[in-house]
Design an enzyme around this catalytic site. Structure first.
Site, PDB file in Angstrom:
ATOM      1  CG  ASP A  36      -2.314   0.604   0.873  1.00 32.11           C
ATOM      2  OD1 ASP A  36      -2.346   1.691   0.248  1.00 32.11           O
ATOM      3  OD2 ASP A  36      -3.340  -0.004   1.225  1.00 32.11           O
ATOM      4  CE1 TYR A 160     -13.304   2.549  -9.153  1.00 30.71           C
ATOM      5  CE2 TYR A 160     -15.549   2.071  -9.855  1.00 30.71           C
ATOM      6  CZ  TYR A 160     -14.437   1.767  -9.089  1.00 30.71           C
ATOM      7  OH  TYR A 160     -14.460   0.680  -8.257  1.00 30.71           O
ATOM      8  CB  THR A 195     -14.510  -0.003   0.974  1.00 31.38           C
ATOM      9  OG1 THR A 195     -15.157   0.927   0.085  1.00 31.38           O
ATOM     10  CG2 THR A 195     -14.705  -1.426   0.449  1.00 31.38           C
TER      11      THR A 195
END
Length: 254
Positions: A36, A160, A195
């Site tokens: 990450d 996206y 999330t």
């Protein structure tokens, strides 16, 4: 894929779908490298999860940084499974409310992270896997993250949705390309999942999104995504597929 004597690597592993996947791998005793950004909470999370998890800071669009993460994973065992969850979003319309052209820099930024970044992860991971001895009938598996937006992108999701559609197109092409090398490639297309990205919205908005899911009428949770990823890794006949995990939702225009 037999994950005994193997390592896994998960991008975007410090939160959301990636973290759910990391937890699934270590629940099976698989050493896992969590990749990450340096700004993430990866160090602290890896420490909390225990000795099976190693955190490596990296930008997935940076070849040198991602290669370093693969190097770290290979110190333990061959990297047989890579699950690529890292990505970003931005709101861009074809024309803004004033009728001006949409922001090309925002669009390019999302495409670079989501689509070019996915190809970077795929090509670098596969280059390691093809050098390993085959485990029964395969050498490794790469799983990318698409989205239901690849088919049903909503207004404002132009960068996206198109980046995720690109991942869908990449999947079968890559699976065929790597078939003789005994490396599988699949993608998962999640619907509405709980999330951190959705955590920024109000509870009212979150409840409205969950109500759109036919069954079960709720948001998905990261462990369900991780469980599917692990199932794909374990089943050698799943190849070249993009699998929706969405509770039968079909997104509306807004």
């Amino acid at each position: 894929m037999d994950m005994s004597n193997a390592t896994a690597l998960v991008t975007g592993g410090a939160s959301g779908l990636g973290l759910g996947t990391v937890k699934e791998f270590i629940s099976r005793g698989v050493p896992t490298v969590m990749v990450d950004l340096p700004t993430s909470d990866g160090i602290e999370i890896a420490r909390e999860l225990g000795e099976l998890v190693t955190f490596m800071p990296a930008d997935i669009t940076d070849t040198e940084q991602f290669d370093a993460a693969l190097d770290t994973a290979e110190k333990t065992a061959p990297v047989r499974a890579v699950v690529h969850c890292a990505g970003r979003a931005a709101t861009v319309r074809v024309l803004d409310k004033g009728g001006n052209p949409g922001d090309i820099e925002q669009y390019q930024g999302v495409i670079k992270t989501n689509l070019v970044g996915s190809f970077n992860v795929l090509r670098l991971s596969a280059s390691r896997m093809v050098k390993y001895e085959a485990s029964v009938e395969e050498r490794g598996v790469v799983i990318m993250t698409a989205s239901v937006a690849a088919w049903e992108g909503q207004i404002g999701q132009m960068p996206y949705a198109s980046s995720k559609a690109g991942i869908v197109g990449m999947t079968i092409c890559a699976a065929r390309d790597l078939a003789r090398k005994q490396v599988r490639v699949n993608s998962i297309a999640p619907g509405i999942f709980d999330t951190p990205g959705l955590g920024r919205h109000s509870q009212e908005v979150r409840d409205g999104l969950a109500a759109q899911v036919p069954h079960p009428s709720r948001m998905g949770v990261p462990s369900e995504f991780g469980h599917l990823a692990l199932s794909i890794v374990e089943n050698p006949m799943i190849n070249g597929e993009t699998i929706r995990i969405d509770g039968a939702i079909r997104m509306s225009a807004r």
